[in-house]
Design an enzyme around this catalytic site. Structure first.
Site, PDB file in Angstrom:
ATOM      1  CB  CYS A  25      -0.882  -0.036   1.244  1.00  0.00           C
ATOM      2  SG  CYS A  25      -1.882   1.441   1.441  1.00  0.00           S
ATOM      3  CB  CYS A  82      -4.273  14.110   1.946  1.00  0.00           C
ATOM      4  SG  CYS A  82      -5.509  13.679   0.687  1.00  0.00           S
ATOM      5  N   GLY A 134      -2.430  10.509   0.687  1.00  0.00           N
ATOM      6  CA  GLY A 134      -2.609  11.350  -0.491  1.00  0.00           C
ATOM      7  C   GLY A 134      -3.704  10.887  -1.424  1.00  0.00           C
ATOM      8  CD  GLU A 135      -7.738  11.272  -4.816  1.00  0.00           C
ATOM      9  OE1 GLU A 135      -8.290  10.706  -3.859  1.00  0.00           O
ATOM     10  OE2 GLU A 135      -7.732  10.794  -5.964  1.00  0.00           O
ATOM     11  CB  SER A 193      -7.956   3.803  -3.579  1.00  0.00           C
ATOM     12  OG  SER A 193      -9.048   4.268  -2.819  1.00  0.00           O
ATOM     13  CB  SER A 240     -13.043   6.546  -0.898  1.00  0.00           C
ATOM     14  OG  SER A 240     -11.788   5.926  -1.040  1.00  0.00           O
ATOM     15  CG  LEU A 241     -20.098   5.702  -2.723  1.00  0.00           C
ATOM     16  CD1 LEU A 241     -19.952   6.761  -3.797  1.00  0.00           C
ATOM     17  CD2 LEU A 241     -20.952   4.542  -3.235  1.00  0.00           C
ATOM     18  CG  HIS A 242     -16.431   6.373   2.790  1.00  0.00           C
ATOM     19  ND1 HIS A 242     -16.082   5.077   3.107  1.00  0.00           N
ATOM     20  CD2 HIS A 242     -15.270   6.980   2.436  1.00  0.00           C
ATOM     21  CE1 HIS A 242     -14.780   4.916   2.970  1.00  0.00           C
ATOM     22  NE2 HIS A 242     -14.259   6.047   2.555  1.00  0.00           N
ATOM     23  CG  ASN A 267      -8.622   0.920  10.500  1.00  0.00           C
ATOM     24  OD1 ASN A 267      -8.805  -0.160  11.061  1.00  0.00           O
ATOM     25  ND2 ASN A 267      -8.514   1.023   9.189  1.00  0.00           N
ATOM     26  CB  CYS A 287      -7.792   1.999   5.669  1.00  0.00           C
ATOM     27  SG  CYS A 287      -7.731   0.822   4.371  1.00  0.00           S
TER      28      CYS A 287
HETATM   29  N1  SAH Z   1      -7.256   9.348  -1.265  1.00  0.00           N
HETATM   30  C1  SAH Z   1      -7.543   8.022  -1.735  1.00  0.00           C
HETATM   31  C2  SAH Z   1      -6.598   6.949  -1.236  1.00  0.00           C
HETATM   32  C3  SAH Z   1      -6.173   6.967   0.214  1.00  0.00           C
HETATM   33  S1  SAH Z   1      -7.325   6.462   1.435  1.00  0.00           S
HETATM   34  C4  SAH Z   1      -8.979   7.666  -1.449  1.00  0.00           C
HETATM   35  O1  SAH Z   1      -9.663   8.452  -0.810  1.00  0.00           O
HETATM   36  O2  SAH Z   1      -9.444   6.626  -1.903  1.00  0.00           O
HETATM   37  C5  SAH Z   1      -7.546   4.734   1.262  1.00  0.00           C
HETATM   38  C6  SAH Z   1      -8.876   4.235   1.794  1.00  0.00           C
HETATM   39  O3  SAH Z   1      -8.929   4.290   3.235  1.00  0.00           O
HETATM   40  C7  SAH Z   1     -10.052   5.063   1.308  1.00  0.00           C
HETATM   41  O4  SAH Z   1     -11.119   4.246   0.928  1.00  0.00           O
HETATM   42  C8  SAH Z   1     -10.413   5.866   2.542  1.00  0.00           C
HETATM   43  O5  SAH Z   1     -11.710   6.324   2.495  1.00  0.00           O
HETATM   44  C9  SAH Z   1     -10.164   4.850   3.626  1.00  0.00           C
HETATM   45  N2  SAH Z   1     -10.033   5.424   4.963  1.00  0.00           N
HETATM   46  C10 SAH Z   1      -9.607   6.647   5.304  1.00  0.00           C
HETATM   47  N3  SAH Z   1      -9.613   6.798   6.647  1.00  0.00           N
HETATM   48  C11 SAH Z   1     -10.043   5.630   7.166  1.00  0.00           C
HETATM   49  C12 SAH Z   1     -10.228   5.148   8.494  1.00  0.00           C
HETATM   50  N4  SAH Z   1      -9.967   5.904   9.552  1.00  0.00           N
HETATM   51  N5  SAH Z   1     -10.679   3.882   8.634  1.00  0.00           N
HETATM   52  C13 SAH Z   1     -10.915   3.103   7.570  1.00  0.00           C
HETATM   53  N6  SAH Z   1     -10.739   3.494   6.305  1.00  0.00           N
HETATM   54  C14 SAH Z   1     -10.318   4.753   6.093  1.00  0.00           C
END
Ligand code: SAH
Length: 346
Positions: free
Chosen positions: A107, A114, A165-166, A197, A220-222, A296, A339
């Site tokens: 990873c 970011c 980062g993005e 991602s 990353s939808l959420h 997390n 993550c």
């Molecule tokens: N910026 C990119 C890649 C980095 S984050 C993105 O947003 O996809 C990688 C993944 O971890 C993303 O799906 C993000 O939403 C998730 N993530 C971020 N913080 C988190 C946390 N505290 N617990 C679980 N997943 C998290």
């Protein structure tokens, strides 16, 4: 002064060949140097043992090799390894090796800090300091490949761009690093084993489709409800779910590759029937699968993982609608390597 000289790894093979030609040497030297830089991962010109001393001196007069250094390694009890990686200018990013019985995944980070502002992510608390260069991204992968061979007796098998980062805000460098990772003089890895991602930047997703990239895309939808998504990911007011959907349709039309949606379920935030229905509806636009990620904790009381019961409700609803769903268990939590936890605590 180190910073004044050009980083030789910003040059293509052809450019290095030209440098030699212009200095009266054989262009062929360029191939040798290129191989040292990428296949063999040389960090110093003096490592290039089949190049004469004069030529090495010539190189160091003109160039530097801005290599990374793995500053510290932390090992989790589950086998996950977190590298704190020092860049040539002293800044630090983190990358993670995640072993499972059948594979080793790297990873990697793409930016220092970011520029986005996801409320649940530790990296978002660091402001963006700079983009990583292609070789800095490549080197993280190379370091993890070496660790995988050392500690697990097998090479790296997969890469996820899910570190700090993005990636799509550092578009060119990310794509250049993937070119190197997949090329024969790099790691020769199949793009099918790479997943980028993104938090969902519609314009850049379309650009990926136009550039005919061969790697996988995760978003990353959420939340599939616009107002809620804006609350947890404020930048989503510029990059709306409607625009995202349109970009993903475009991506699918061009690539015919399924998207992965990453989704965390939080207590009191996106744990209602309405949230589930919205996700199911959103998943019908473009062929996809859903990866439910365990939250997390990042020392913020406003976010708490929803109960397993809610996770099951999500799974049942998605499965009933024939949408593939997996649950990603956290790895490396004890060393803040999971993550969203990457934030250079040290
Ligand atoms: N910026 C990119 C890649 C980095 S984050 C993105 O947003 O996809 C990688 C993944 O971890 C993303 O799906 C993000 O939403 C998730 N993530 C971020 N913080 C988190 C946390 N505290 N617990 C679980 N997943 C998290």
């Amino acid at each position: 002064m180190k910073a004044k000289k050009k980083d030789i790894r910003a040059l293509s093979r052809e450019e290095i060949r030209e440098f030699f030609q212009n200095t009266g040497e054989k262009a062929f030297r360029g191939n040798q140097v290129y191989e040292w830089l990428w296949s063999k991962g040389a960090h110093h010109f003096d490592d290039m043992t089949n190049i004469s001393k004069e030529t090495r001196e010539l190189l160091s007069e003109h160039f530097v090799i801005n290599h990374i250094e793995v500053d510290s390694i932390q090992k989790s009890k589950d086998g996950t390894i977190k590298n704190a990686v020092k860049l040539f200018d002293g800044l630090i990013v983190e990358s993670v090796l995640i072993p499972t019985p059948s594979r080793t995944t790297a990873c990697v980070s793409t930016q220092v800090g970011c520029s986005l502002d996801c409320k649940f992510c530790a990296t978002a608390r660091l402001k963006k300091m700079r983009n990583l260069n292609p070789d800095e991204i490549y080197d993280q992968v190379k370091a993890i490949d070496q660790e995988s061979k050392l500690y697990h007796s097998r090479p790296l098998s997969n890469i996820v761009f899910m570190g700090m980062g993005e990636p799509l805000m550092n578009y060119n460098n990310v794509l250049k690093s993937i070119d190197k990772i997949t090329s024969e003089e790099g790691l020769g890895m199949s793009p099918k084993r790479i997943t980028v991602s993104t938090s969902g930047i519609p314009k850049m997703i379309k650009k990926l489709a136009d550039d005919e990239v061969k790697f996988n895309l995760a978003v990353s939808l959420h939340s599939a409800i616009q107002v809620k998504r804006e609350q947890i990911m404020p930048f989503a007011n510029k990059f709306t779910l409607v625009d995202l959907k349109e970009a993903l349709e475009y991506w699918y039309k061009k690539t015919t590759r399924r998207i992965t949606y990453e989704y965390v379920i939080w207590d009191g935030i996106n744990d209602s029937r309405e949230d589930i229905n919205a996700l199911v509806a959103y998943c019908k636009y473009v062929p996809c699968k859903v990866n439910l990620i365990e939250y997390n904790s990042i020392d913020d009381d406003s976010f708490k993982q929803a109960s397993p019961h809610v996770t099951n409700e999500y799974i049942n609803a998605l499965e009933k609608n024939r949408i593939p769903v997996t649950v990603r268990r956290s790895r490396g939590k004890d060393i803040d390597a999971a993550c969203g936890q990457l934030a250079n605590k040290q």
